[in-house]
Scaffold this active site. Sequence first.
Site, mmCIF file in Angstrom:
data_model
loop_
_atom_site.group_PDB
_atom_site.id
_atom_site.type_symbol
_atom_site.label_atom_id
_atom_site.label_comp_id
_atom_site.label_asym_id
_atom_site.label_seq_id
_atom_site.Cartn_x
_atom_site.Cartn_y
_atom_site.Cartn_z
ATOM 1 N N VAL A 475 0.932 -1.113 0.087
ATOM 2 C CA VAL A 475 -0.147 -0.036 -0.052
ATOM 3 C C VAL A 475 0.776 1.266 0.051
ATOM 4 C CG1 VAL A 475 -1.758 1.459 1.388
ATOM 5 C CG2 VAL A 475 -2.022 -1.202 1.279
ATOM 6 N N SER A 555 0.573 -2.324 9.731
ATOM 7 C CA SER A 555 -0.470 -2.847 10.712
ATOM 8 C C SER A 555 0.264 -3.002 12.111
ATOM 9 C CB SER A 555 -0.971 -4.157 10.119
ATOM 10 O OG SER A 555 0.387 -5.058 9.845
ATOM 11 N N VAL A 608 -12.266 0.048 6.449
ATOM 12 C CA VAL A 608 -13.265 -0.671 5.981
ATOM 13 C C VAL A 608 -13.355 -0.462 4.573
ATOM 14 C CG1 VAL A 608 -15.798 -1.314 6.052
ATOM 15 C CG2 VAL A 608 -14.380 -0.424 8.085
ATOM 16 N N LEU A 612 -13.200 1.947 -1.093
ATOM 17 C CA LEU A 612 -14.713 2.166 -1.352
ATOM 18 C C LEU A 612 -14.596 3.462 -0.214
ATOM 19 C CD1 LEU A 612 -16.401 -1.302 -1.204
ATOM 20 C CD2 LEU A 612 -16.097 0.038 -3.294
ATOM 21 N N ASP A 677 -11.051 -10.672 11.373
ATOM 22 C CA ASP A 677 -10.956 -9.381 10.481
ATOM 23 C C ASP A 677 -12.036 -8.700 10.109
ATOM 24 O OD1 ASP A 677 -8.869 -7.868 9.459
ATOM 25 O OD2 ASP A 677 -9.543 -8.399 7.353
ATOM 26 N N LYS A 681 -13.918 -4.942 11.104
ATOM 27 C CA LYS A 681 -14.121 -3.966 10.355
ATOM 28 C C LYS A 681 -15.733 -3.564 10.846
ATOM 29 C CE LYS A 681 -11.499 -5.396 6.367
ATOM 30 N NZ LYS A 681 -11.543 -6.319 5.098
#
Length: 814
Positions: A475, A555, A608, A612, A677, A681
């Site tokens: 990322v 993370s 999340v 999006l 996981d 979220k």
Amino acid sequence: MKLLKFGGTSLANAEKFLCVSNIIEKNKNHEQVAIVLSAPAKITNYLANIVENDININQALEQIELAENIFINIIKNIKKIQSCFLYEETKKIVKKEFNQLKKIINNFTLFKNYPEHIQAIIISRGEILSIWIMKNILASRSHLVTIIDPIENIVSQGNYLNSTVNIHESKTRISKINIKNNHIILMAGFIGGNEKGELVILGRNGSDYSAAILACCLNAQLCEIWTDVDGVFTSDPKKIFNTCLLKSISYEEAMELSYLGAKVLHPRTIKPLKDFNIPCIIKNTFNIRSQGTLICKKHNYSENIVKGITNLDGIVMYVIPNKLIQQNHNLISMILSLFKKKHINIILITQLSQNNFSFCILEKDTQKGLLLLQQLCKLESKDKSFSDIKVIKNLSVLSIIGFNIFQQHNITSKIFSSLGKSKINILSIAQRSSNYSISIVIKKKNILQSMQIIHDKLFHNNKIINVFLIGIGGVGSALIQQILQQKHFLENKNITIKIHAIANSKKILFLNDSIELKNWKKYFKESKEKFNLEVLSKLLKNNYFVNSVIVDCTSDEILSKKYTSFLLQGFHVVTSNKKANTSSLKYYNEIRTTALKENKKFLYETNVGAGLPVIQTLKNLFYTGDNLICFKGILSGSLSFIFGKLEENILLSDATKQAKDLGFTEPNPCDDLSGVDVARKLLILAREVGYKIELEDIEIQAILPNHFKKYKNTEEFLYKLKEIDSTFKEKAQNAKNLGKVLRFVGTIEQGGKCSVKIEEINSNHPLYKVKNGENALTFYTNYYQPIPLVLRGYGAGNNVTASGVFSDLLRTIL
Ligand code: ADP
Ligand code: ASP
Ligand code: MG
């Protein structure tokens, strides 16, 4: 005729001397040129150390040695590159000058203080030798040279160390020299001669001034000052980030800039050029293609009003209380004229509060100034009023320069508001009578930070994002790539993204203007700077930027625990790391309260659904009065893929292997299938809509039997998974028989009850068709019902996640 002046930075070594000689030759092909040279970089400092500091004879000789070695190295290397160079002859001159210096020093060891005329002789040696070296370079290339002796011709007055030139007298003398048209004229900068014919100097950095004077004396058409930067910038490009090169400025603006501290020009340089209407260009010896900055009379005032920001350090402020002024209404004018008479430069007259009178001088004059004030007070009153005068030390003057600047009301308010936000105290504010600057007095320790803040505010319209990126996995790397790709697009919209540091768990790379971002991987590899919490806290403390953002693409739990301190130190936080938002509710709330209090943003859109627009959409809905009735969503790309495959009759273990091979899963797919996981979220979503819950409150229906957790080895886990293939095959078949499919769904019910579990979804539900790694989130709200709001798309992947982080970054300035 053109005048070219080369500063010490342009003469620092043999290559640079030769580079300068090439520029001289090139210009000589077009017209006659006169050249003024400084001493090579550092030389004047070594020589000044001898006379200015309290050092013993051995230390003084050491400084001489250092300076001599620089010269010897320069000429040795010139000889290596240009074999016809008159090395032996030049070496004799260098030796002779330094032997003389050593003699002088030996003679004066008994006096601690060298008389000023001797100081001037010592300090000016570098310039004299620069001229000899250049003369011999040019002579060895068959050029004819005339050397102008500044002691005879630059007629000066004032003290030995900071004289002022009488241009008209100098012009008369120079006009009497017989200079042939085909000669290159050379003159040592920094030096003049007084009425007794003694050597004087023109103040540190004085070669610029020499150049201007010689340009006037020779009726030059143009005066070019060659240095080590492309021209005059909006602030010192070596201290301040994101400075912009100025194409042109007026004589007055240049005078004000240099008077108020911009080292690029000696303060007295521009006045003579203005009087003789000679344009001046500042150019870069090492980047001859750059156009430089033109300083001239005509000036386009429609351009940006603010031209630059400068600083003067080493300032003290005297505060004369109103009580004293009341006792003697002439006190202020008496102070001003006495200081002028005694050559103490009053930099600024400022107003501290309505009734007090205050003014700033250079720290070096503090004692002298105090004595003068003491004398005045004794003369004027019988009481002990002198002790009421306050002396504030360790200050700096920060000035903003531009024509009619004070009439731009918003400039003052921008200065106050931006420094106020960073909790920097302005001690005093002043306008100089020239109407070309506003100055503020602040503590010296705050100067760089304040300059950066004001610079960003005034020149980048606050649309600059200063990024400190931690985490350069998929990322983080994709984010850098996207920032590079969008650079021009965003700059057209007046937005600049500047990455200042890139770190992973082990090391950090600090980027400066010499490192091109596109080559970051190479530089990162070479970087030797360790990255740990100590480095991080140093970095936080030295944050000089208005809009700085820590971007967490890791993370890492420990890092996520630092968010409140990032916010407290003035950073926005943008994170794709879910750890903070899924930790205790207490910390969750603490981050938000801190962000609100510090007026900083905490953005985590990618927590999340990756790219999006989930969090922002939810916020928008609830800010405008909507309420969640219930939520259902497929929140995991890997589980979306695996459950999609089940309806194609593919076995659970095969589907999981395929997902892993396609890079949809965590390194061990067991982590995805555990459902935790998805629960994380869901927790973030539930908290976002106002439910005060912890991770333990979420009911997780296990996909896997409990004992599967012990298989840490991926291969073993995938093999073991076969044991439950038939159960899942059967479940999928049962669902199919009812016209339904299996999905792993997160649910938030009205009232806040949350669960993640396998559900049979019928064909008219929005989640029915969601598979192949897609995510889908359905929100039933007061506004969106009976048909829910559906957000659907890839919810994982480096590019979509990076683009989510990127849009959070942009949100910090919107
Ligand atoms: P030289 O040796 O050529 O005389 P100086 O070191 O005296 O060079 O002056 C050039 C330096 O001035 C630059 O390297 C830069 O760091 C500094 N400087 C300060 N303010 C400015 C400004 N506004 N624009 C450009 N340079 C500046
Ligand atoms: N060499 C002198 C100094 O360093 C003068 C100059 O460079 O302009 O101050
Ligand atoms: Mg200089």
